[in-house]
Scaffold this active site. Structure first.
Site, short mmCIF file in Angstrom:
data_model
loop_
_atom_site.label_atom_id
_atom_site.label_comp_id
_atom_site.label_asym_id
_atom_site.label_seq_id
_atom_site.Cartn_x
_atom_site.Cartn_y
_atom_site.Cartn_z
N ASP A 275 15.58 39.08 23.79
CA ASP A 275 14.20 39.10 24.25
C ASP A 275 14.13 38.53 25.67
OD1 ASP A 275 11.53 38.92 24.77
OD2 ASP A 275 10.98 38.19 22.78
N ASP B 150 10.96 44.58 30.42
CA ASP B 150 11.02 43.88 29.14
C ASP B 150 11.96 44.61 28.18
OD1 ASP B 150 10.27 42.10 27.01
OD2 ASP B 150 8.86 43.61 26.27
#
Ligand SMILES: *[C@@H]1O[C@H](CO)[C@@H](O)[C@H](O)[C@H]1NC(C)=O
Ligand SMILES: *[C@@H]1O[C@H](CO)[C@@H](O)[C@H](O)[C@H]1NC(C)=O
Ligand SMILES: *[C@@H]1O[C@H](CO)[C@@H](O)[C@H](O)[C@H]1NC(C)=O
Ligand SMILES: *[C@@H]1O[C@H](CO)[C@@H](O)[C@H](O)[C@H]1NC(C)=O
Length: 427
Positions: free
Chosen positions: A113, A311
């Site tokens: 992440d 992301d």
């Protein structure tokens, strides 16, 4: 048949079965680790679903919306009310790596992440965590971090519960209660000693990735910062296509072995949200045409979080309204008279063959043009009867998502505050 032959026969059958799931056993080499999609044949988190193609797309969009809410809460610096859908959401974030924690090492798979700093590890005894947990009682190098220590202050969302440094936070739609701890963590060959992470004791809300989260954000408590002396705050990944049956990409840590011929674009720092990787998206091309996008839709604005982030956990690219509409309209124009339908949040779908007309798409950054192939922006139903443009409008900021990053090498070079992007087919 005697026992030995029976055993041999069973062993042979087993190895046959194993060789049918390609690359699952491919070993990590040096500082290069295998990265798997969470639904890969190599992933224990793979869920066999009976969902139709339409249903699975709608579910991925719903998960992405949850992810977007999470990112928005990070950008805006406030927490949001958990949605608590009660559904087990696994798609977001979608890529996992094998991590060893503790002495002797316990092996866990964790989700990558890039927008989170502190790692979150499901610990033994956790209420609401599923699958594998880390048993701190079995690690001689495990330490609980006391309230008031520097590390406790460094990590966001911590508070004191008696003498324990405790974390109360939301991740996606999940409320998490964790205590801050430290232990050795090993991704490649070398250990990071005393790495701080949240040891999850309770997870409510049903959408927490069962595998835990490895935070690769830019903030002080992230793996990237904590392993700085080993890996110089430099890493890269190539995410495999989630359509490919091989499903194995790579995460490469440190400056060694990184591509030399790669083009870079500067990273921007949002002082209000230092963990996110902001880049300067200056335009988009559909085919060779530069789309006319209002500059305000792309402008970096630390005050309201506007701009563009890259992301690893969002699946489908989101563009601010004005940017999305301009890109979509140009895409539709290129498709000519083909009739447009919608599917969930996707408003540009076709039920006739269109692939021959589909142009390339390009994200333009200072220093790099990132060209996308059809696989990066079109999704197809199983039998190819429906095809959708896999992007949609978002309110506050643009997100370059993981589908668009697939089969590219994305190199995060934090000391030089830049990100390298090049095409690399890794699945
Ligand atoms: C864990 O770290 C300690 C030092 O804090 C070290 O002595 C020990 O060997 C490490 N264990 C592993 C498995 O690397
Ligand atoms: C965390 O939240 C729970 C429930 O919302 C609450 O009972 C607990 O006291 C909180 N812990 C801290 C340290 O704030
Ligand atoms: C899987 O990988 C092998 C080589 O490792 C390659 O030959 C094959 O084409 C790949 N299959 C897919 C579907 O990507
Ligand atoms: C990106 O494409 C634009 C328009 O085609 C071009 O003007 C620009 O020089 C390219 N940038 C790079 C870094 O190649």
């Amino acid at each position: 048949m005697d026992a030995l032959h029976l055993t041999l026969l069973i062993l042979c059958s087993l190895s046959l079965v194993y060789s049918l799931s390609p690359n699952c056993e491919a070993t990590s080499q040096g500082s290069t680790l295998r990265v798997y999609h969470v639904s890969s044949p190599c992933s224990p988190f793979r869920v066999k679903t009976s969902l139709s193609w339409e249903e699975s797309v709608l579910q991925m969009q719903a998960d992405d919306t949850t992810r977007l809410n999470y990112l928005t809460s990070l950008v805006a610096g406030r927490s949001f009310v958990p949605i608590g859908s009660g559904r087990q959401i696994i798609q977001s974030p979608t890529y996992i790596v094998k991590v060893n924690i503790g002495t002797p090492p316990q092996s866990l798979l964790m989700a990558l992440d890039t927008s989170t700093d502190t790692a979150l590890v499901p610990c033994a005894g956790c209420v609401g965590c599923s699958s594998t947990t880390f048993d701190s009682a079995k690690s001689v190098s495990f330490l609980s971090l006391a309230c008031g220590t520097d590390q406790c202050k460094q990590v966001q969302s911590t508070s004191c519960l008696g003498t324990t440094c405790s974390m109360n936070m939301t991740y996606g739609a999940t409320s998490i209660v964790a205590s801050l701890a430290r232990d050795n963590i090993t991704l490649a060959t070398d250990s990071v000693f005393g790495y701080p992470f949240g040891c999850i004791q309770k997870a409510t809300g049903g959408s927490f990735p069962p595998q835990g989260v490895l935070g690769l954000g830019r903030g002080p408590s992230s793996f990237v910062s904590q392993s700085k002396t080993l890996y110089q705050s430099t890493f890269s990944y190539c995410l495999p296509s989630f359509k490919s049956s091989n499903f194995s990409g790579t995460l490469r840590l440190g400056t060694n072995g990184q591509p030399k011929n790669i083009r870079y674009t500067p990273l921007l720092v949002n002082p209000k949200k230092t963990s996110l990787y902001y880049v300067n998206l200056i335009g988009m091309k559909v085919g060779s045409k530069i789309v006319n996008i209002p500059p305000s839709a792309l402008a970096f604005n630390p005050n309201n979080g506007g701009g563009t982030i890259i992301d690893s956990g969002t699946v489908f690219t989101r563009l601010v309204d004005g940017a999305y509409t301009a890109v979509r309209d140009e895409f539709r124009r290129r498709m000519g008279k083909a009739v447009v339908s919608s599917l969930g949040g996707f408003d540009t779908c076709y039920t006739v063959p269109i692939l021959k007309q589909v142009p390339t798409m390009t994200f333009m950054f200072p220093g790099v043009n990132m060209s996308l192939t059809q696989d990066n922006f079109l999704i197809h139903s199983t039998f190819g009867s429906t095809t959708c443009l896999a992007m949609s409008a978002s309110a506050a900021f643009n997100v370059i998502a993981n589908m668009q990053q697939q089969n590219h090498r994305i190199l995060y070079d934090i000391p030089n505050s830049r990100v390298g992007i090049s095409r690399e087919v890794c699945s």
